[in-house]
Write an enzyme that holds these catalytic residues in place. Structure first.
Site, PDB file in Angstrom:
ATOM      1  N   ASN A 193      -2.613  -8.420   0.509  1.00  0.00           N
ATOM      2  CA  ASN A 193      -2.101  -7.348   1.351  1.00  0.00           C
ATOM      3  C   ASN A 193      -0.636  -7.702   1.619  1.00  0.00           C
ATOM      4  OD1 ASN A 193      -1.311  -5.507   3.220  1.00  0.00           O
ATOM      5  ND2 ASN A 193      -3.118  -5.711   4.537  1.00  0.00           N
ATOM      6  N   ALA A 231       4.375  -4.840   4.770  1.00  0.00           N
ATOM      7  CA  ALA A 231       5.597  -4.033   4.570  1.00  0.00           C
ATOM      8  C   ALA A 231       6.288  -4.339   3.236  1.00  0.00           C
ATOM      9  CB  ALA A 231       6.562  -4.263   5.728  1.00  0.00           C
ATOM     10  N   PRO A 247       3.753  -9.971   6.037  1.00  0.00           N
ATOM     11  CA  PRO A 247       4.320 -10.038   7.385  1.00  0.00           C
ATOM     12  C   PRO A 247       3.562  -9.208   8.424  1.00  0.00           C
ATOM     13  CG  PRO A 247       5.729  -8.754   5.921  1.00  0.00           C
ATOM     14  CD  PRO A 247       4.707  -9.434   5.057  1.00  0.00           C
ATOM     15  N   ASN A 248       3.504  -9.763   9.610  1.00  0.00           N
ATOM     16  CA  ASN A 248       2.912  -9.146  10.803  1.00  0.00           C
ATOM     17  C   ASN A 248       1.377  -9.111  10.803  1.00  0.00           C
ATOM     18  OD1 ASN A 248       5.446  -8.475  12.129  1.00  0.00           O
ATOM     19  ND2 ASN A 248       5.715  -7.020  10.456  1.00  0.00           N
ATOM     20  N   ARG A 302      -2.202  -5.991  17.123  1.00  0.00           N
ATOM     21  CA  ARG A 302      -1.182  -5.119  16.545  1.00  0.00           C
ATOM     22  C   ARG A 302      -1.758  -3.733  16.253  1.00  0.00           C
ATOM     23  NH1 ARG A 302       0.779  -5.166  10.273  1.00  0.00           N
ATOM     24  NH2 ARG A 302       2.510  -3.733  10.536  1.00  0.00           N
ATOM     25  N   GLU A 355      -4.792  -5.168  -4.751  1.00  0.00           N
ATOM     26  CA  GLU A 355      -3.924  -4.862  -3.601  1.00  0.00           C
ATOM     27  C   GLU A 355      -4.796  -4.226  -2.515  1.00  0.00           C
ATOM     28  OE1 GLU A 355      -0.613  -2.376  -4.775  1.00  0.00           O
ATOM     29  OE2 GLU A 355      -0.324  -1.654  -2.729  1.00  0.00           O
ATOM     30  N   HIS A 385      -4.977  -2.726   1.535  1.00  0.00           N
ATOM     31  CA  HIS A 385      -4.332  -2.286   2.785  1.00  0.00           C
ATOM     32  C   HIS A 385      -5.416  -1.878   3.759  1.00  0.00           C
ATOM     33  CE1 HIS A 385      -0.438  -2.227   0.838  1.00  0.00           C
ATOM     34  NE2 HIS A 385      -1.030  -1.644  -0.181  1.00  0.00           N
ATOM     35  N   TYR A 434      -4.918  -0.706  12.620  1.00  0.00           N
ATOM     36  CA  TYR A 434      -5.285  -1.867  11.800  1.00  0.00           C
ATOM     37  C   TYR A 434      -6.604  -2.527  12.199  1.00  0.00           C
ATOM     38  CZ  TYR A 434      -0.487  -1.353  10.185  1.00  0.00           C
ATOM     39  OH  TYR A 434       0.670  -0.850   9.637  1.00  0.00           O
ATOM     40  N   ARG A 481      -0.039   8.178   5.787  1.00  0.00           N
ATOM     41  CA  ARG A 481       0.962   7.756   6.767  1.00  0.00           C
ATOM     42  C   ARG A 481       2.359   8.210   6.344  1.00  0.00           C
ATOM     43  NH1 ARG A 481       0.080   1.726   8.301  1.00  0.00           N
ATOM     44  NH2 ARG A 481       1.400   2.431  10.030  1.00  0.00           N
TER      45      ARG A 481
HETATM   46  C1  DQA Z   1      -0.446  -2.392   5.573  1.00  0.00           C
HETATM   47  C2  DQA Z   1       0.303  -1.064   5.412  1.00  0.00           C
HETATM   48  C3  DQA Z   1       1.821  -1.304   5.359  1.00  0.00           C
HETATM   49  O1  DQA Z   1       2.502  -0.064   5.201  1.00  0.00           O
HETATM   50  C4  DQA Z   1       2.281  -1.968   6.637  1.00  0.00           C
HETATM   51  O2  DQA Z   1       3.660  -2.252   6.556  1.00  0.00           O
HETATM   52  C5  DQA Z   1       1.493  -3.161   7.006  1.00  0.00           C
HETATM   53  C6  DQA Z   1       0.058  -3.199   6.759  1.00  0.00           C
HETATM   54  C7  DQA Z   1      -1.957  -2.177   5.793  1.00  0.00           C
HETATM   55  O3  DQA Z   1      -2.706  -3.149   5.652  1.00  0.00           O
HETATM   56  O4  DQA Z   1      -2.400  -1.063   6.100  1.00  0.00           O
HETATM   57  O5  DQA Z   1       2.033  -4.103   7.591  1.00  0.00           O
HETATM   58  O6  DQA Z   1      -0.285  -3.148   4.376  1.00  0.00           O
END
Ligand code: DQA
Length: 147
Positions: free
Chosen positions: A74, A77, A9-10, A17, A98, A100, A22, A107
């Site tokens: 990825n 959240a 998501p997002n 964003r 995985e 990120h 990011y 964080r």
């Molecule tokens: C994320 C890190 C997560 O904590 C966050 O909710 C994201 C992006 C990252 O790519 O750094 O949406 O996965």
């Protein structure tokens, strides 16, 4: 396809964003670069983004029978909340990395725990979009070694 890239998501908002967290690249740019790296290596790659947990679970389940041999994910959240995505990855039993963009360990405390990491081949975080590229290189090398 052989490599499946999943974005949670997002991540469809990448580029606008929180770019200081990011990065400035859009998801389309990242996916295009990954597709090119895979194509240059003679591999097939598909990317899928969803803001919905169930859609990600469905796509992971489909990977069991669509030729996928390696997953890059990825989970965004859902990393920190989703037993369902963890269970789906365990069920399909495909190797996954995985990824990120940000260093989740630098964080908020709620980002420090991942439901997925324990099952992952490896975890890359904090290297921005380069993390996806490095993960893909590893996936392609391991597919080649196993072919
Ligand atoms: C994320 C890190 C997560 O904590 C966050 O909710 C994201 C992006 C990252 O790519 O750094 O949406 O996965």
């Amino acid at each position: 396809m052989q490599v499946l890239v999943l974005h949670g998501p997002n991540l469809n908002l990448l580029g606008t964003r929180e770019p200081e967290v990011y990065g400035a690249q859009t998801l389309a740019q990242i996916d295009a670069e990954l597709s090119k790296i895979a194509a240059d290596a003679g591999a097939r790659l598909e990317s899928f983004q969803s803001n919905h947990e169930g859609a990600l679970v469905d796509r992971i389940q489909a990977a069991r029978s669509d030729g996928t041999r390696f997953i890059l994910i990825n989970p965004a959240a859902y990393t920190h909340t989703s037993v369902a995505i963890r269970d789906a990855l365990a069920a399909v039993a495909l190797p996954f990395i995985e990824v990120h963009l940000s260093n989740i360990h630098r964080r908020e405390a709620f980002r420090h725990h991942s439901y997925l990491s324990e099952l992952a081949v490896g975890v890359i975080c904090g290297l921005g979009a380069n993390g996806y590229r490095l993960a893909l290189r590893h996936a392609l090398e391991s597919l080649e070694a196993g072919a």
